[in-house]
Design a protein around this motif. Structure first.
Motif, mmCIF file in Angstrom:
data_model
loop_
_atom_site.group_PDB
_atom_site.id
_atom_site.type_symbol
_atom_site.label_atom_id
_atom_site.label_comp_id
_atom_site.label_asym_id
_atom_site.label_seq_id
_atom_site.Cartn_x
_atom_site.Cartn_y
_atom_site.Cartn_z
ATOM 1 N N ARG A 92 0.859 -1.185 0.000
ATOM 2 C CA ARG A 92 0.000 0.000 0.000
ATOM 3 C C ARG A 92 0.895 1.235 0.000
ATOM 4 N N PRO A 93 1.219 1.759 -1.178
ATOM 5 C CA PRO A 93 2.120 2.914 -1.239
ATOM 6 C C PRO A 93 1.600 4.099 -0.419
ATOM 7 N N GLU A 94 2.520 4.759 0.254
ATOM 8 C CA GLU A 94 2.198 5.938 1.057
ATOM 9 C C GLU A 94 1.950 7.151 0.165
ATOM 10 N N PHE A 95 2.710 7.248 -0.930
ATOM 11 C CA PHE A 95 2.661 8.418 -1.800
ATOM 12 C C PHE A 95 2.326 8.021 -3.236
ATOM 13 N N ASP A 96 1.721 8.969 -3.976
ATOM 14 C CA ASP A 96 1.440 8.707 -5.389
ATOM 15 C C ASP A 96 2.054 9.753 -6.324
ATOM 16 N N ARG A 97 2.709 10.756 -5.764
ATOM 17 C CA ARG A 97 3.341 11.800 -6.569
ATOM 18 C C ARG A 97 4.412 12.477 -5.723
ATOM 19 N N TRP A 98 5.454 12.989 -6.376
ATOM 20 C CA TRP A 98 6.495 13.685 -5.627
ATOM 21 C C TRP A 98 7.131 14.767 -6.485
ATOM 22 N N CYS A 99 7.845 15.676 -5.814
ATOM 23 C CA CYS A 99 8.575 16.737 -6.506
ATOM 24 C C CYS A 99 9.683 17.250 -5.588
ATOM 25 N N TRP A 100 10.601 18.015 -6.153
ATOM 26 C CA TRP A 100 11.614 18.723 -5.374
ATOM 27 C C TRP A 100 11.089 20.136 -5.136
ATOM 28 N N VAL A 101 11.166 20.616 -3.895
ATOM 29 C CA VAL A 101 10.702 21.964 -3.564
ATOM 30 C C VAL A 101 11.797 22.712 -2.816
ATOM 31 N N ASP A 102 11.653 24.032 -2.748
ATOM 32 C CA ASP A 102 12.586 24.836 -1.969
ATOM 33 C C ASP A 102 12.532 24.414 -0.505
ATOM 34 N N TYR A 103 13.634 24.598 0.191
ATOM 35 C CA TYR A 103 13.810 24.093 1.551
ATOM 36 C C TYR A 103 12.666 24.461 2.496
ATOM 37 N N TRP A 104 12.192 25.703 2.449
ATOM 38 C CA TRP A 104 11.170 26.155 3.396
ATOM 39 C C TRP A 104 9.737 25.964 2.894
ATOM 40 N N HIS A 105 9.546 25.534 1.662
ATOM 41 C CA HIS A 105 8.193 25.370 1.114
ATOM 42 C C HIS A 105 7.277 24.490 1.971
ATOM 43 N N PRO A 106 7.749 23.375 2.536
ATOM 44 C CA PRO A 106 6.842 22.515 3.304
ATOM 45 C C PRO A 106 6.087 23.221 4.431
ATOM 46 N N LEU A 107 6.658 24.283 5.002
ATOM 47 C CA LEU A 107 5.955 24.992 6.082
ATOM 48 C C LEU A 107 4.638 25.599 5.617
#
Length: 191
Positions: free
Chosen positions: A118-133
């Motif tokens: 059961r995959p946890e993720f279905d898509r990914w990308c590289w983002v700038d360091y602070w973007h996740p906030l």
């Protein structure tokens, strides 16, 4: 594993590339994005849990990453009341996590989201360091800020400053790599 206070023991993983961008993934079948993370099993140390979760969620084996640093201690977040399963035992009220920052030494082609039933993720990308906030679910935002801040200092200094260096294959794996210093928008490169 849930501790006596009701926190599930967990590891969080910040995977960085050579440009200092970080791996950001969308949860399978959902609209929410997050860093890879997962529980620590009974009798499993955090390093072993991190490598297991890295493979299960991102498909990366240890030869494709380098451990840069990990947080000095546990970082905690509490679940909002509506997410607490009151009928489960032991009761879990949140997570306490050791966070790692890794550098991808392989290529993007080594990343696979289909390594578990059961995959946890279905898509990914590289983002700038602070973007996740600006993008993570609200109740994880403070623990993300703490992890990113502590681990960024270790990277910028080239040595652990508020973060614990992690030995990998007998040597200290602390490296200085470029990272963003201000929040910015998402990457346009999505997988």
């Amino acid at each position: 594993m849930i501790d006596a206070e009701g926190y599930r023991l967990n590891v969080g993983i910040i995977l960085s590339n050579d440009e200092g961008r970080v791996f950001w993934a969308r949860r399978a079948g959902m609209r929410s994005w997050q860093f890879p993370q997962g529980g620590i099993k009974v009798d499993e140390d955090p390093d072993a849990a991190m490598f297991r979760e890295l493979y299960e969620e991102v498909g990366l084996e240890r030869q494709y990453v380098e451990i840069i640093a990990r947080t000095k201690g546990w970082l905690r977040y509490q679940l909002p009341e509506r997410f607490i399963r009151r009928r489960s035992y032991p009761l879990c009220i949140g997570q306490k996590q050791i966070w790692y920052i890794l550098r991808l030494t392989g290529t993007d082609a080594n990343i696979r989201l289909d390594c578990s039933e059961r995959p946890e993720f279905d898509r990914w990308c590289w983002v700038d360091y602070w973007h996740p906030l600006s993008d993570v679910v609200y109740f994880k935002r403070e623990v993300y800020r703490q992890a990113l801040s502590e681990l960024q200092r270790a990277l910028q200094a080239g040595r652990p400053a508020g973060a614990q260096a992690v030995s990998d294959a007998g040597g200290t794996a602390t490296r200085q790599i470029p990272v963003a210093t201000e929040p910015s928008g998402p990457s346009s490169s999505q997988r």
